[in-house]
Scaffold this motif. Structure first.
Motif, PDB file in Angstrom:
ATOM      1  N   CYS A 260       0.833  -1.205   0.000  1.00 34.33           N
ATOM      2  CA  CYS A 260       0.000   0.000   0.000  1.00 34.33           C
ATOM      3  C   CYS A 260       0.871   1.260   0.000  1.00 34.33           C
ATOM      4  N   LYS A 261       1.910   1.274   0.842  1.00 34.46           N
ATOM      5  CA  LYS A 261       2.775   2.451   0.945  1.00 34.46           C
ATOM      6  C   LYS A 261       3.439   2.766  -0.399  1.00 34.46           C
ATOM      7  N   GLN A 262       3.925   1.717  -1.079  1.00 39.94           N
ATOM      8  CA  GLN A 262       4.586   1.944  -2.364  1.00 39.94           C
ATOM      9  C   GLN A 262       3.603   2.438  -3.418  1.00 39.94           C
ATOM     10  N   MET A 263       2.380   1.865  -3.428  1.00 39.20           N
ATOM     11  CA  MET A 263       1.398   2.278  -4.434  1.00 39.20           C
ATOM     12  C   MET A 263       0.865   3.684  -4.153  1.00 39.20           C
ATOM     13  N   ILE A 264       0.711   4.031  -2.877  1.00 40.58           N
ATOM     14  CA  ILE A 264       0.295   5.395  -2.525  1.00 40.58           C
ATOM     15  C   ILE A 264       1.349   6.391  -2.997  1.00 40.58           C
ATOM     16  N   ARG A 265       2.634   6.059  -2.784  1.00 43.11           N
ATOM     17  CA  ARG A 265       3.728   6.936  -3.200  1.00 43.11           C
ATOM     18  C   ARG A 265       3.738   7.113  -4.711  1.00 43.11           C
ATOM     19  N   LYS A 266       3.496   6.004  -5.469  1.00 42.19           N
ATOM     20  CA  LYS A 266       3.492   6.091  -6.925  1.00 42.19           C
ATOM     21  C   LYS A 266       2.323   6.939  -7.432  1.00 42.19           C
ATOM     22  N   ASN A 267       1.276   7.060  -6.621  1.00 43.32           N
ATOM     23  CA  ASN A 267       0.131   7.898  -6.987  1.00 43.32           C
ATOM     24  C   ASN A 267       0.253   9.315  -6.416  1.00 43.32           C
ATOM     25  N   SER A 268       1.484   9.709  -6.008  1.00 41.72           N
ATOM     26  CA  SER A 268       1.760  11.056  -5.473  1.00 41.72           C
ATOM     27  C   SER A 268       0.967  11.319  -4.200  1.00 41.72           C
ATOM     28  N   GLY A 269       0.736  10.269  -3.410  1.00 45.72           N
ATOM     29  CA  GLY A 269      -0.020  10.418  -2.169  1.00 45.72           C
ATOM     30  C   GLY A 269       0.829  10.180  -0.937  1.00 45.72           C
ATOM     31  N   THR A 270       0.213  10.325   0.231  1.00 44.17           N
ATOM     32  CA  THR A 270       0.891  10.088   1.513  1.00 44.17           C
ATOM     33  C   THR A 270      -0.008   9.260   2.419  1.00 44.17           C
ATOM     34  N   LEU A 271       0.627   8.640   3.440  1.00 40.27           N
ATOM     35  CA  LEU A 271      -0.101   7.814   4.413  1.00 40.27           C
ATOM     36  C   LEU A 271       0.319   8.217   5.818  1.00 40.27           C
ATOM     37  N   VAL A 272      -0.668   8.486   6.691  1.00 43.50           N
ATOM     38  CA  VAL A 272      -0.427   8.784   8.105  1.00 43.50           C
ATOM     39  C   VAL A 272      -1.287   7.841   8.932  1.00 43.50           C
ATOM     40  N   ILE A 273      -0.719   7.311  10.026  1.00 41.95           N
ATOM     41  CA  ILE A 273      -1.453   6.390  10.898  1.00 41.95           C
ATOM     42  C   ILE A 273      -1.618   7.043  12.270  1.00 41.95           C
ATOM     43  N   GLU A 274      -2.871   7.078  12.766  1.00 41.56           N
ATOM     44  CA  GLU A 274      -3.169   7.531  14.126  1.00 41.56           C
ATOM     45  C   GLU A 274      -3.898   6.399  14.836  1.00 41.56           C
ATOM     46  N   SER A 275      -3.395   6.032  16.038  1.00 43.82           N
ATOM     47  CA  SER A 275      -4.026   4.892  16.719  1.00 43.82           C
ATOM     48  C   SER A 275      -3.721   4.917  18.206  1.00 43.82           C
ATOM     49  N   GLU A 276      -4.650   4.349  18.990  1.00 45.46           N
ATOM     50  CA  GLU A 276      -4.437   4.084  20.402  1.00 45.46           C
ATOM     51  C   GLU A 276      -4.902   2.671  20.695  1.00 45.46           C
ATOM     52  N   GLN A 277      -4.207   2.003  21.577  1.00 43.97           N
ATOM     53  CA  GLN A 277      -4.580   0.625  21.888  1.00 43.97           C
ATOM     54  C   GLN A 277      -5.972   0.573  22.507  1.00 43.97           C
ATOM     55  N   ASN A 278      -6.772  -0.362  21.987  1.00 43.21           N
ATOM     56  CA  ASN A 278      -8.148  -0.610  22.430  1.00 43.21           C
ATOM     57  C   ASN A 278      -9.104   0.558  22.124  1.00 43.21           C
ATOM     58  N   LYS A 279      -8.658   1.526  21.315  1.00 43.35           N
ATOM     59  CA  LYS A 279      -9.519   2.651  20.943  1.00 43.35           C
ATOM     60  C   LYS A 279      -9.676   2.797  19.438  1.00 43.35           C
ATOM     61  N   GLY A 280      -9.011   1.946  18.670  1.00 44.02           N
ATOM     62  CA  GLY A 280      -9.201   1.992  17.228  1.00 44.02           C
ATOM     63  C   GLY A 280      -8.052   2.663  16.497  1.00 44.02           C
ATOM     64  N   THR A 281      -8.200   2.726  15.165  1.00 43.27           N
ATOM     65  CA  THR A 281      -7.129   3.213  14.290  1.00 43.27           C
ATOM     66  C   THR A 281      -7.707   4.100  13.193  1.00 43.27           C
ATOM     67  N   LYS A 282      -6.928   5.140  12.811  1.00 47.82           N
ATOM     68  CA  LYS A 282      -7.242   5.966  11.647  1.00 47.82           C
ATOM     69  C   LYS A 282      -6.117   5.832  10.635  1.00 47.82           C
ATOM     70  N   MET A 283      -6.467   5.474   9.400  1.00 48.51           N
ATOM     71  CA  MET A 283      -5.531   5.495   8.273  1.00 48.51           C
ATOM     72  C   MET A 283      -5.890   6.716   7.416  1.00 48.51           C
ATOM     73  N   ILE A 284      -4.987   7.691   7.338  1.00 52.13           N
ATOM     74  CA  ILE A 284      -5.265   8.936   6.614  1.00 52.13           C
ATOM     75  C   ILE A 284      -4.469   8.927   5.308  1.00 52.13           C
ATOM     76  N   LEU A 285      -5.194   8.804   4.189  1.00 49.10           N
ATOM     77  CA  LEU A 285      -4.576   8.776   2.866  1.00 49.10           C
ATOM     78  C   LEU A 285      -4.823  10.121   2.179  1.00 49.10           C
ATOM     79  N   THR A 286      -3.772  10.695   1.607  1.00 48.18           N
ATOM     80  CA  THR A 286      -3.893  11.966   0.900  1.00 48.18           C
ATOM     81  C   THR A 286      -3.559  11.755  -0.574  1.00 48.18           C
ATOM     82  N   PHE A 287      -4.496  12.144  -1.470  1.00 46.08           N
ATOM     83  CA  PHE A 287      -4.307  11.987  -2.912  1.00 46.08           C
ATOM     84  C   PHE A 287      -4.575  13.328  -3.611  1.00 46.08           C
ATOM     85  N   PRO A 288      -3.915  13.567  -4.752  1.00 44.60           N
ATOM     86  CA  PRO A 288      -4.189  14.803  -5.506  1.00 44.60           C
ATOM     87  C   PRO A 288      -5.570  14.755  -6.152  1.00 44.60           C
ATOM     88  N   LYS A 289      -6.246  15.912  -6.136  1.00 47.68           N
ATOM     89  CA  LYS A 289      -7.547  16.010  -6.786  1.00 47.68           C
ATOM     90  C   LYS A 289      -7.375  16.138  -8.300  1.00 47.68           C
TER      91      LYS A 289
END
Length: 550
Positions: A518-547
């Motif tokens: 996923c990281k390599q394909m996001i990079r090839k699409n000029s995007g970025t990946l950020v992960i926000e998470s806390e144990q037992n509280k869930g996870t956010k995957m934040i993907l940024t792509f050009p419009k």
């Protein structure tokens, strides 16, 4: 190719300047439904005339129906006026939608409205399909006389050779008798359909005929035979799902073999050049000392050049070998675990079958399916990762309607979501178009949704939504309320040094390959990946792509 497909090709030739319409009809004929939906929507957003819009709404309704998005398909068909030249095809399609909703009387009404025009075109396959559908509707309404009439009409149109239509006709007649409790006649036609299906290549029909015999044997209380037929039915279902992946692997192997041959040709060319140079050196030596010196300098330069070429080829070959060794390491380590688990589960399955403990047998079958799906996902990721590393993966960026893609991914994972009673929420803005490669975007979203499901608890919730912090980019957030992860785990997952990342939760088998892909394909699409998470509280995957730039 049927008469409608010929007609839309002629229409496209008169509209050469309408590029989106030409692409939409081309993908429609090729049965590439996602691309048909994209380009038909682009055509509708342009200043198209009324007739072209009717065609586009039909393309979209038909494509959505084939993708089993029936509610959206009904909306598209409802936008077509009855003055449309091919409105009888719309009636036929609406009849099929009513059939899927089990509103059989409504379905018959629309089929009959389409009947005269379909008969006028004298396409026997289309007529046979119409009669088959009407007969099935009457059968569901218990109007056996009318059902029998249409089944006979369908049977008359069947060719002498074994075709898909012949097999379906026998299945319909079997169901006709089965509904009237004429089991002996029904079983005869079920067995005939099963026998005839051996001569066709339609995996779906093979699965259906085997499943019918499984039900027959269960009703006879012959559970051993029933289990055999059910296993065959599942095998055909798996074959249908895996066929496209098998073709992709075969194509990759073919390209690799061609590359190897090209390398051999280059080596032979280098050898021939060396021989030519040696002959030239001998020729110039006969002329004189000055020419010999000149020839020696020339030969030295050529040898240096050839040596550099060979060194570059060696480095490239070493890189490919390292990639191959890495792949073998992953396969030997991770697939061995899955295969060993499957082997152990199969042993329990055999023992349970002898004791006829059907509750435990059901659980073991579900467990086997889960293990097989995990191994299949690993192989799918390995294929794409290998193609990406060897630069065999084709990237074509285009404008993508993000909401529609998320909707498709949700549909693909509906069984897994239902299995864990997970609520899925698609809050992606319907007005956002991003400029990315469609295939790689689907791979990224499938992997991240698969991980979210895997690490979510029963009755959990997964949300897809967007936010716009930058006018040129779009943030797509994938949020779950699962087990979450620590800061150390997040740092480990985002490191670029290693292929695989270890997971702290040892109960869930994984390699980390999916996220690296996923990281390599996001990079090839000029995007970025950020992960926000806390144990037992869930996870956010934040993907940024050009419009998409309008």
């Amino acid at each position: 190719m049927n008469y409608f497909e010929i007609a839309i090709q002629k229409k496209a030739r008169t509209l050469k300047d309408e590029i989106n319409f030409n692409k939409a009809q081309s993908f429609f004929i090729k049965k590439e439904w996602d691309s048909t939906l994209v380009y038909s929507m682009k055509q509708l957003n342009s200043n198209a005339d009324a007739e072209v819009k009717e065609y586009c709404h039909y393309f979209r309704g038909y494509s959505l129906r084939e993708k089993e998005l029936y509610k959206q398909a009904s909306i598209e068909f409802g936008l077509i006026k009855k003055s449309f030249q091919y409105y009888y095809l719309v009636d036929n399609s609406i009849g099929l939608l009513f059939y899927y909703e089990k509103k059989f009387e409504n379905a018959i009404a629309h089929y009959l409205m389409a009947e005269n025009e379909i008969l006028n075109h004298k396409d026997e396959n289309e007529i046979a399909t119409l009669y088959e559908n009407i007969g099935i509707c009457y059968l569901h309404l218990n109007q056996y006389t009318r059902a029998e009439s249409y089944f006979k009409k369908d049977a008359i149109l069947n060719p002498k050779r074994v075709t898909q239509g012949v097999v379906r006709s026998n299945i319909n007649i079997a169901n006709f008798y089965y509904e009237q409790y004429k089991d002996q006649k029904a079983i005869y036609y079920f067995e005939k359909a099963y026998s005839l299906s051996k001569n066709i290549k339609d995996f779906k029909l093979k699965e259906n005929t085997a499943y019918n015999l499984a039900v027959v044997e269960e009703n006879r209380k012959n559970y051993k035979k029933a289990l055999t037929y059910r296993k065959e039915s599942e095998d055909w279902k798996d074959s249908l799902n895996n066929q496209n992946k098998i073709w992709a692997v075969a194509d990759f192997e073919k390209k690799f073999a061609v590359a190897q041959k090209q390398k051999q040709i280059k080596v032979l060319e280098v050898e021939n050049k060396l021989k030519d140079n040696q002959r030239n050196s001998l020729f110039f030596a006969a002329i004189g000392l000055l020419l010999i010196l000149t020839g020696g300098v020339y030969m030295y330069g050529q040898k240096v050049k050839n040596a550099k070429t060979i060194l570059l080829q060696k480095n490239k070959l070493d890189e490919l070998n390292a990639t191959k060794d890495q792949l073998f390491s992953i396969v030997s380590h991770d697939l061995r675990s899955s295969v060993n688990a499957l082997k152990t589960s199969n042993a329990k399955l055999s023992a349970t079958l002898e004791t006829k403990n059907y509750d435990e047998l059901h659980q073991l079958i579900i467990q086997n399916s889960t293990i097989a799906n995990g191994a299949y996902s690993l192989l799918d990721n390995l294929l794409h990762w290998a193609m990406l590393q060897t630069k065999q993966l084709y990237f074509h960026k285009e404008s993508i309607h993000l909401y529609s893609i998320v909707q498709q991914i949700e549909y693909n994972y509906k069984p897994l979501l239902l299995d864990k009673a997970i609520t899925f929420e698609n809050s992606v803005s319907k007005n956002i178009f991003i400029f990315v490669d469609l295939d790689s975007l689907k791979i990224v979203l499938r992997n991240l949704l698969d991980n979210a499901i895997k690490f979510s608890n029963e009755n959990g919730k997964i949300s897809f939504y967007t936010q716009e912090s930058n006018p040129d980019f779009c943030d797509l957030i994938i949020k779950d309320n699962g087990i979450g992860m620590s800061e150390n785990t997040i740092k480990e997952l985002l490191q670029e040094g290693e292929l695989l990342a270890k997971k702290s939760n040892s109960e869930i088998i994984g390699t980390g390959l999916g996220l690296q892909l996923c990281k390599q394909m996001i990079r090839k699409n000029s995007g970025t990946l950020v992960i926000e998470s806390e144990q037992n509280k869930g996870t956010k995957m934040i993907l940024t792509f050009p419009k998409t730039i309008v």
